[in-house]
Design a protein around this motif. Structure first.
Motif, PDB file in Angstrom:
ATOM      1  N   ASP A 133      12.746  -7.527  -1.099  1.00  0.00           N
ATOM      2  CA  ASP A 133      12.419  -7.235   0.295  1.00  0.00           C
ATOM      3  C   ASP A 133      10.958  -6.822   0.504  1.00  0.00           C
ATOM      4  O   ASP A 133      10.657  -5.755   1.032  1.00  0.00           O
ATOM      5  CB  ASP A 133      13.347  -6.166   0.860  1.00  0.00           C
ATOM      6  N   ILE A 134      10.034  -7.702   0.121  1.00  0.00           N
ATOM      7  CA  ILE A 134       8.615  -7.497   0.364  1.00  0.00           C
ATOM      8  C   ILE A 134       8.253  -8.256   1.638  1.00  0.00           C
ATOM      9  O   ILE A 134       8.576  -9.432   1.780  1.00  0.00           O
ATOM     10  CB  ILE A 134       7.772  -8.016  -0.820  1.00  0.00           C
ATOM     11  N   PRO A 185       0.788  -1.230   0.000  1.00  0.00           N
ATOM     12  CA  PRO A 185       0.000   0.000   0.000  1.00  0.00           C
ATOM     13  C   PRO A 185       0.825   1.287   0.000  1.00  0.00           C
ATOM     14  O   PRO A 185       0.402   2.281  -0.594  1.00  0.00           O
ATOM     15  CB  PRO A 185      -0.851  -0.105   1.261  1.00  0.00           C
ATOM     16  N   THR A 186       1.958   1.300   0.657  1.00  0.00           N
ATOM     17  CA  THR A 186       2.740   2.535   0.763  1.00  0.00           C
ATOM     18  C   THR A 186       4.224   2.232   0.617  1.00  0.00           C
ATOM     19  O   THR A 186       4.650   1.091   0.730  1.00  0.00           O
ATOM     20  CB  THR A 186       2.528   3.225   2.131  1.00  0.00           C
ATOM     21  N   GLY A 187       4.993   3.273   0.396  1.00  0.00           N
ATOM     22  CA  GLY A 187       6.444   3.137   0.370  1.00  0.00           C
ATOM     23  C   GLY A 187       7.013   3.115  -1.028  1.00  0.00           C
ATOM     24  O   GLY A 187       6.332   3.334  -2.024  1.00  0.00           O
ATOM     25  N   LYS A 188       8.305   2.848  -1.083  1.00  0.00           N
ATOM     26  CA  LYS A 188       9.040   2.875  -2.335  1.00  0.00           C
ATOM     27  C   LYS A 188       8.595   1.771  -3.292  1.00  0.00           C
ATOM     28  O   LYS A 188       8.628   1.938  -4.503  1.00  0.00           O
ATOM     29  CB  LYS A 188      10.527   2.714  -2.010  1.00  0.00           C
TER      30      LYS A 188
END
Length: 59
Positions: free
Chosen positions: A37-38, A6-9
């Protein structure tokens, strides 16, 4: 597997094959490249490995 971040790079929906890292995070190999890196809380299983090779399709 599919990952909905939902958010972030790494924000977005990523569908493809996964590799589990020693840290507990996943790498998702999509048709457009690899997303690294999920977190496990964003990943959902679509199909278990059954020894057959499947192809990628556009989302």
């Amino acid at each position: 597997m599919t990952a909905v971040v939902p958010t972030g790079k790494k924000q977005g929906t990523h569908t493809g094959r996964v590799a589990v890292r020693a840290s507990g995070y996943f790498n998702v190999s999509t048709a457009h490249g690899t997303v690294q890196d999920i977190s496990r809380r964003h990943v959902r299983l679509l199909q278990r490995a059954d020894g057959y090779s499947y192809t990628f399709q556009n989302e």
